[in-house]
Scaffold this active site. Structure first.
Site, PDB file in Angstrom:
ATOM      1  N   ASN A  10     -23.386 -39.870 -74.913  1.00 41.46           N
ATOM      2  CA  ASN A  10     -22.223 -38.506 -76.038  1.00 41.46           C
ATOM      3  C   ASN A  10     -21.887 -37.059 -74.618  1.00 41.46           C
ATOM      4  O   ASN A  10     -23.001 -36.059 -74.667  1.00 41.46           O
ATOM      5  CB  ASN A  10     -23.182 -37.904 -76.593  1.00 41.46           C
ATOM      6  N   GLU A  51     -25.618 -43.664 -76.594  1.00 45.81           N
ATOM      7  CA  GLU A  51     -27.944 -42.614 -77.505  1.00 45.81           C
ATOM      8  C   GLU A  51     -26.784 -42.354 -78.343  1.00 45.81           C
ATOM      9  O   GLU A  51     -25.907 -42.262 -78.854  1.00 45.81           O
ATOM     10  CB  GLU A  51     -26.474 -41.265 -76.366  1.00 45.81           C
TER      11      GLU A  51
END
Ligand code: CDT
Length: 315
Positions: free
Chosen positions: A195, A48
Site C-alpha cells: 500500500n 498487504e
C-alpha cells in the site's frame, strides 16, 4: 505446462473503503482467485493488509484499531471461504493482513498458503515505515510504528508448489538486505503486497518518483538475486486517500514482464520460466564463487551510517 513453468498471478486490488465489510472484500478476492486459476496460476498474490482499508493512515487508539482491523485467527470466519475456494481450485495464495496473536501482540503479517489450503509460511513485516506520533499537520498519517511491532521471525523461504518462495511486505522491497537474505536461502521467487500512498507527507517529493522507486526496487532486487518477483498493490483512492498501482511481475533479468493497467481490481499473469535465473546464478551472481562476506561486516554491525573505517594509505 512444462516442469520449468510456474503460473504466477498477481491480484491487484482497487480501494477498500472504511465502511466496506470483510465479507465484500473477501468476495472480491475470491473472484480474482477464480480468474487466476482459470488462467493457469499455481499461486495468486494479494496485497498487504488486503482485508481492510490501509488503516495506519488514521489516528486512533491501539484498542480501536485492534477491534476494527486486526484478525485474531487465520483462517477467520470471514476468510474461510477464500481458503475453501483455494482448496477446490488447487491454487496457492499469498495474503497480507493485520495479525493479533493469542497473547495480544500486533504484527503486519503475510502468509503463504499451499494448494491444499494449508498455511505453510508466515512473515511478520520487519521494515515498518512511518511514525508512531500524531502528526496533525500532515494530510494523513502513516502509523505503522504505532500499530505494529517489528516482525520477530526473520525473512524466511518455503519449499512449495515445486519451487522455493520467499515473502515480504511493502516497504521491505526498498531494502536490498530483504532479498539477499532470502536468496541466500535459495529463494527462486519472492512475492509481496503493498500500500504505497501517492503523496509523501515528509517532504515535497515529485509525485512520479513514487512509481519510479517502486519499480526500480523490484527490478534491481530481481536482477541482483536472480529472482522472479510478484508484487500486488492495493491502490486508487480509499475514502479520498490515493495510493499507487503498478502491480508487476519482474523476471530474474530485471525486466518487467507484466504490469497492471488500472487502479482497480485486476489480475495479471505470467507463465514463468523457472530456469531463467539459472544463468545469472551460475555466472555473474554465483554467490558461492564471488561474494566476499569478510568485507560486508558493517551490514550487520551498524544500523545507521557512522565513521569511515581506518584503511591503508594509497602512497
Ligand atoms: N505500507 C508501506 O510500507 N508503505 C510504504 C510507504 C513508504 S513512503 C515511500 C512503502 O514503502 O511503500
Amino acid at each position: 505446462m512444462s516442469k520449468e513453468r510456474f503460473g504466477l498471478a498477481v491480484a491487484q486490488m482497487g480501494p477498500i473503503h472504511l465502511n466496506d465489510s470483510r465479507e465484500s472484500t473477501v468476495a472480491r478476492l475470491m473472484e480474482m482467485m477464480r480468474e487466476a486459476a482459470g488462467r493457469g496460476a499455481k499461486l495468486v498474490v494479494f496485497p498487504e493488509l488486503a482485508l481492510t482499508t490501509f488503516f495506519p493512515r488514521y489516528w486512533m487508539s491501539e484498542e480501536d484499531a485492534e477491534a476494527r482491523f486486526f484478525e485474531p485467527s487465520m483462517p477467520s470466519p470471514a476468510t474461510q471461504p477464500l481458503f475453501d475456494l483455494a482448496l477446490s481450485l488447487g491454487i496457492g495464495f499469498y495474503l497480507g493482513y493485520a495479525e493479533r496473536t493469542e497473547n495480544g501482540r500486533h504484527f503486519n503479517t503475510s502468509i503463504l498458503v499451499d494448494e491444499h489450503a494449508k498455511i505453510v509460511g508466515r512473515y511478520r513485516k520487519i521494515h515498518l515505515p512511518g511514525h508512531s506520533d500524531h502528526k496533525p499537520e500532515a494530510p494523513f498519517q502513516h502509523l505503522e510504528k504505532k500499530f505494529f511491532e517489528v516482525g520477530n521471525e526473520g525473512f524466511g523461504v518455503w519449499p512449495m508448489l515445486g519451487t522455493t518462495i520467499g515473502q515480504c511486505i511493502c516497504n521491505d522491497r526498498r531494502w536490498p538486505e530483504t532479498f539477499r537474505v532470502m536468496s541466500l536461502q535459495s529463494a527462486q521467487m519472492v512475492v509481496l503486497g503493498y500500500n504505497t500512498p501517492s503523496w509523501n507527507i515528509h517532504w515535497k517529493e515529485p509525485a512520479h518518483l513514487r512509481m519510479f522507486h517502486h519499480l526500480l526496487s523490484l527490478q534491481a532486487n530481481a536482477y541482483q538475486n536472480a529472482l522472479w518477483i510478484g508484487a500486488a498493490a492495493k491502490c486508487g483512492a480509499e475514502d479520498g486517500f490515493h495510493m499507487i498501482g503498478g502491480s508487476a511481475i519482474v523476471a530474474p533479468s530485471g525486466e518487467i514482464v507484466a504490469q497492471s493497467q488500472s487502479e482497480e481490481d485486476e489480475v495479471i499473469f505470467v507463465s514463468c520460466d523457472m530456469a531463467l535465473g539459472d544463468n545469472f546464478r551460475q555466472h555473474i551472481f554465483n554467490f558461492a564463487k564471488h561474494r566476499r562476506p569478510e568485507h560486508y561486516g558493517l551490514i550487520t554491525e551498524r544500523t545507521g551510517a557512522g565513521e569511515p573505517l581506518v584503511r591503508g594509505t594509497t602512497s
